[in-house]
Scaffold this active site. Structure first.
Site, PDB file in Angstrom:
ATOM      1  N   HIS A 275      49.984  33.826  34.545  1.00  0.00           N
ATOM      2  CA  HIS A 275      50.523  35.167  34.741  1.00  0.00           C
ATOM      3  C   HIS A 275      49.617  35.988  35.637  1.00  0.00           C
ATOM      4  O   HIS A 275      48.429  35.732  35.753  1.00  0.00           O
ATOM      5  CB  HIS A 275      50.759  35.894  33.414  1.00  0.00           C
ATOM      6  CG  HIS A 275      49.536  36.089  32.569  1.00  0.00           C
ATOM      7  ND1 HIS A 275      48.947  35.061  31.860  1.00  0.00           N
ATOM      8  CD2 HIS A 275      48.810  37.195  32.290  1.00  0.00           C
ATOM      9  CE1 HIS A 275      47.904  35.536  31.189  1.00  0.00           C
ATOM     10  NE2 HIS A 275      47.797  36.829  31.441  1.00  0.00           N
TER      11      HIS A 275
ATOM     12  N   HIS B 215      48.543  40.010  36.577  1.00  0.00           N
ATOM     13  CA  HIS B 215      48.542  41.407  36.150  1.00  0.00           C
ATOM     14  C   HIS B 215      48.632  42.299  37.388  1.00  0.00           C
ATOM     15  O   HIS B 215      47.900  42.086  38.355  1.00  0.00           O
ATOM     16  CB  HIS B 215      47.211  41.772  35.474  1.00  0.00           C
ATOM     17  CG  HIS B 215      46.929  41.070  34.198  1.00  0.00           C
ATOM     18  ND1 HIS B 215      47.085  41.678  32.971  1.00  0.00           N
ATOM     19  CD2 HIS B 215      46.462  39.823  33.947  1.00  0.00           C
ATOM     20  CE1 HIS B 215      46.724  40.835  32.023  1.00  0.00           C
ATOM     21  NE2 HIS B 215      46.348  39.701  32.589  1.00  0.00           N
TER      22      HIS B 215
END
Length: 141
Positions: free
Chosen positions: A102, A104
């Site tokens: 992932h 951010h």
């Protein structure tokens, strides 16, 4: 979509866990970090599970990067931060806490301390409101 039964992000993709979704497409899902460092702290993930950058499918990586750019522009239009931090961590030693690749996107303002992980949960109503505003901005281009 492949996935891990125990991975919280895979559960979010499968709609087995709640999230404040900003937008999604065939390969990616964008949602609000529930422990935000700043208003507008979003996460972009590939829907297919991979633990980190090293195991990610190159097409998924391209999709995450392209989507992150769209969301970054939306953050700029909606929240007008002074800057934007883009962070991606690989492995516990690097600070990764959820082992599903992932990225951010963290809006930054002058004078704010640098952090990647928040310590307190965000207000659900505020997360939902920001997710909607960002999603509308992404869709309007």
């Amino acid at each position: 979509m492949t996935g891990s039964r125990d991975c919280i992000f895979c559960k979010i993709v499968r709609k087995e866990a709640p999230a404040h979704v900003v937008c999604e497409d065939e390969r990616t899902l964008v949602f609000m970090d529930i422990f935000p460092v700043a208003d507008g702290h979003t996460l972009i993930i590939p829907k297919a599970h991979c633990d980190d950058l090293f195991g990610a499918d190159p097409e998924d990586l391209r999709a995450v990067i392209e989507r992150s750019r769209e969301v970054a522009h939306a953050i700029g239009r909606v929240l007008a931060p002074d800057g934007l931090g883009v962070f991606q961590l690989n492995g516990a030693a690097a600070g990764q806490t959820v082992f599903h690749y992932h990225m951010h996107l963290i809006p930054r303002n002058h004078g704010a301390g640098l952090a990647i992980h928040g310590r307190t949960p965000g207000d659900p109503a505020k997360l939902a409101e920001i997710a909607k505003r960002l999603g509308d901005a992404v869709r309007s281009g």
